[in-house]
Write a protein that holds these residues in place. Structure first.
Motif, short mmCIF file in Angstrom:
data_model
loop_
_atom_site.label_atom_id
_atom_site.label_comp_id
_atom_site.label_asym_id
_atom_site.label_seq_id
_atom_site.Cartn_x
_atom_site.Cartn_y
_atom_site.Cartn_z
N VAL A 96 0.88 -0.98 -0.08
CA VAL A 96 0.04 -0.16 0.05
C VAL A 96 0.92 1.28 -0.02
O VAL A 96 1.79 1.51 1.02
CB VAL A 96 -0.91 0.05 1.40
CG1 VAL A 96 -1.80 1.28 1.22
CG2 VAL A 96 -2.04 -1.56 1.23
N ASN A 97 0.74 2.06 -0.88
CA ASN A 97 1.48 3.25 -1.03
C ASN A 97 0.76 4.22 0.11
O ASN A 97 -0.15 4.74 -0.13
CB ASN A 97 1.28 3.92 -2.63
CG ASN A 97 2.05 5.25 -2.54
OD1 ASN A 97 2.54 5.82 -1.83
ND2 ASN A 97 1.90 5.37 -4.01
N SER A 98 1.68 4.48 0.91
CA SER A 98 1.03 5.46 2.09
C SER A 98 2.42 6.05 2.94
O SER A 98 3.43 5.94 2.73
CB SER A 98 0.39 4.28 2.98
OG SER A 98 1.32 3.21 3.43
N THR A 99 1.73 7.05 3.38
CA THR A 99 2.77 7.91 4.30
C THR A 99 3.22 7.45 5.49
O THR A 99 2.59 5.95 5.87
CB THR A 99 1.81 9.44 4.77
OG1 THR A 99 0.60 8.93 5.70
CG2 THR A 99 1.41 10.00 3.63
N PRO A 100 4.26 7.92 5.85
CA PRO A 100 4.83 7.07 7.05
C PRO A 100 3.82 6.87 8.44
O PRO A 100 4.10 5.98 9.08
CB PRO A 100 5.99 7.89 7.67
CG PRO A 100 6.36 8.65 6.09
CD PRO A 100 5.08 8.79 5.74
N ASP A 101 3.05 7.76 8.60
CA ASP A 101 2.35 7.73 9.65
C ASP A 101 0.77 6.91 9.33
O ASP A 101 0.05 6.65 10.40
CB ASP A 101 1.68 9.16 10.22
CG ASP A 101 1.19 10.08 9.42
OD1 ASP A 101 1.31 9.69 7.98
OD2 ASP A 101 0.61 11.10 9.60
N TYR A 102 0.53 6.26 8.16
CA TYR A 102 -0.68 5.65 8.11
C TYR A 102 -0.58 4.46 8.45
O TYR A 102 0.41 3.49 8.23
CB TYR A 102 -0.82 5.87 6.44
CG TYR A 102 -2.32 5.01 5.95
CD1 TYR A 102 -3.24 5.73 6.00
CD2 TYR A 102 -2.27 3.70 5.43
CE1 TYR A 102 -4.41 5.31 5.63
CE2 TYR A 102 -3.34 3.08 5.05
CZ TYR A 102 -4.65 3.94 5.14
OH TYR A 102 -5.67 3.28 4.99
N THR A 103 -1.57 3.76 9.06
CA THR A 103 -1.76 2.49 9.83
C THR A 103 -2.58 1.51 9.30
O THR A 103 -2.92 0.58 9.94
CB THR A 103 -1.39 2.54 11.21
OG1 THR A 103 -2.51 3.38 11.94
CG2 THR A 103 -0.12 3.38 11.47
N GLU A 104 -3.23 1.97 8.30
CA GLU A 104 -4.71 1.01 8.05
C GLU A 104 -4.32 0.30 6.67
O GLU A 104 -5.40 -0.07 6.02
CB GLU A 104 -5.79 2.01 7.91
CG GLU A 104 -6.19 2.61 9.21
CD GLU A 104 -7.36 3.51 9.34
OE1 GLU A 104 -7.95 3.75 8.19
OE2 GLU A 104 -7.84 3.64 10.34
N GLN A 105 -3.34 -0.20 6.42
CA GLN A 105 -2.82 -0.95 5.32
C GLN A 105 -3.89 -2.40 5.32
O GLN A 105 -4.14 -2.61 4.09
CB GLN A 105 -1.30 -1.33 5.26
CG GLN A 105 -0.52 -0.18 4.83
CD GLN A 105 -0.08 0.67 6.03
OE1 GLN A 105 -0.48 0.31 7.30
NE2 GLN A 105 0.67 1.65 5.75
N HIS A 106 -3.93 -2.84 6.48
CA HIS A 106 -4.63 -4.19 6.74
C HIS A 106 -6.30 -3.85 6.26
O HIS A 106 -6.93 -4.81 5.48
CB HIS A 106 -4.65 -4.55 8.11
CG HIS A 106 -5.32 -3.54 8.94
ND1 HIS A 106 -4.65 -2.42 9.17
CD2 HIS A 106 -6.33 -3.95 9.91
CE1 HIS A 106 -5.27 -1.81 10.33
NE2 HIS A 106 -6.20 -2.87 10.59
N LEU A 107 -6.65 -2.70 6.57
CA LEU A 107 -8.16 -2.13 6.16
C LEU A 107 -8.12 -2.26 4.68
O LEU A 107 -9.21 -2.32 4.16
CB LEU A 107 -8.74 -0.98 6.74
CG LEU A 107 -8.74 -1.36 8.52
CD1 LEU A 107 -9.16 -0.15 8.98
CD2 LEU A 107 -9.44 -2.38 8.72
N VAL A 108 -7.31 -1.61 3.91
CA VAL A 108 -7.32 -1.26 2.55
C VAL A 108 -7.06 -2.90 1.85
O VAL A 108 -8.01 -2.97 1.07
CB VAL A 108 -6.01 -0.50 2.04
CG1 VAL A 108 -5.88 -0.69 0.72
CG2 VAL A 108 -5.95 0.88 2.36
N THR A 109 -6.23 -3.82 2.34
CA THR A 109 -6.26 -5.11 1.92
C THR A 109 -7.58 -5.74 1.69
O THR A 109 -7.90 -6.71 1.16
CB THR A 109 -5.02 -5.68 2.30
OG1 THR A 109 -3.89 -4.69 2.17
CG2 THR A 109 -4.60 -7.04 1.64
N ASN A 110 -8.40 -5.51 3.04
CA ASN A 110 -9.62 -6.10 2.88
C ASN A 110 -10.30 -6.24 1.76
O ASN A 110 -11.21 -6.91 1.63
CB ASN A 110 -10.58 -5.61 4.30
CG ASN A 110 -9.90 -6.20 5.68
OD1 ASN A 110 -9.47 -7.08 5.64
ND2 ASN A 110 -10.22 -5.32 6.71
N GLY A 111 -10.28 -5.07 0.97
CA GLY A 111 -11.05 -5.01 -0.24
C GLY A 111 -10.89 -6.25 -1.37
O GLY A 111 -11.74 -6.61 -1.76
#
Length: 151
Positions: A96-111
């Motif tokens: 997941v292309n994300s900022t250093p403070d973003y922590t919801e990669q697992h929720l994105v992947t749920n898609g």
């Protein structure tokens, strides 16, 4: 109910296999395992560009991951000829292309994970990793690869 009936119920038409953008193949089969190369999120036929935590919401990222899952299913269909031969989705790896403070990669992947469970039932439940990364090819917001076991 066949996998194709479930896809139809979701309003999903499988896309053709995308041609690789570099020196790799879309899938490799060895024994009963099929390894699918990473697929990036696409919107309107182009890379779905964005960075979670900067200019994309978790919900948008989840939709991007689901779109990738549809592309992965198209590639898996091309690899095995019939998605009803899939015995199990074994492993999903999501970047997941994300900022250093973003922590919801697992929720994105749920898609993606949720769609695999809808389509394959219990056989769609899989091991998974979801990573935040600084950048992806072409600025894509999400990239996902998959390993499946087939009959």
């Amino acid at each position: 109910m066949s996998v194709y009936d479930k896809l139809q119920d979701q309003g999903i038409t499988l896309p053709p296999v995308a041609m690789p953008a570099a020196a790799y193949v879309p899938f490799v089969r060895t024994g009963n395992l099929v390894f699918l190369s990473g697929h990036i999120a696409k919107k309107d036929g182009k890379a779905w560009v964005g960075q979670l935590g900067r200019n994309m919401s978790t919900d948008e990222g989840k939709h991007a991951a689901r779109a990738i899952a549809v592309d992965l299913l198209g590639t898996l269909h091309a690899a095995v000829g019939d998605l009803n031969k899939v015995k199990r989705i074994v492993k999903v790896m999501s970047l997941v292309n994300s900022t250093p403070d973003y922590t919801e990669q697992h929720l994105v992947t749920n898609g993606a994970s949720e769609l695999f469970s809808i389509v394959f039932g219990e056989s769609g439940q899989h091991a998974r990793s979801a990573f935040g990364v600084a950048q992806l090819p072409m600025g894509a917001c999400v990239e996902i690869e998959l390993i499946a076991e087939v009959a």
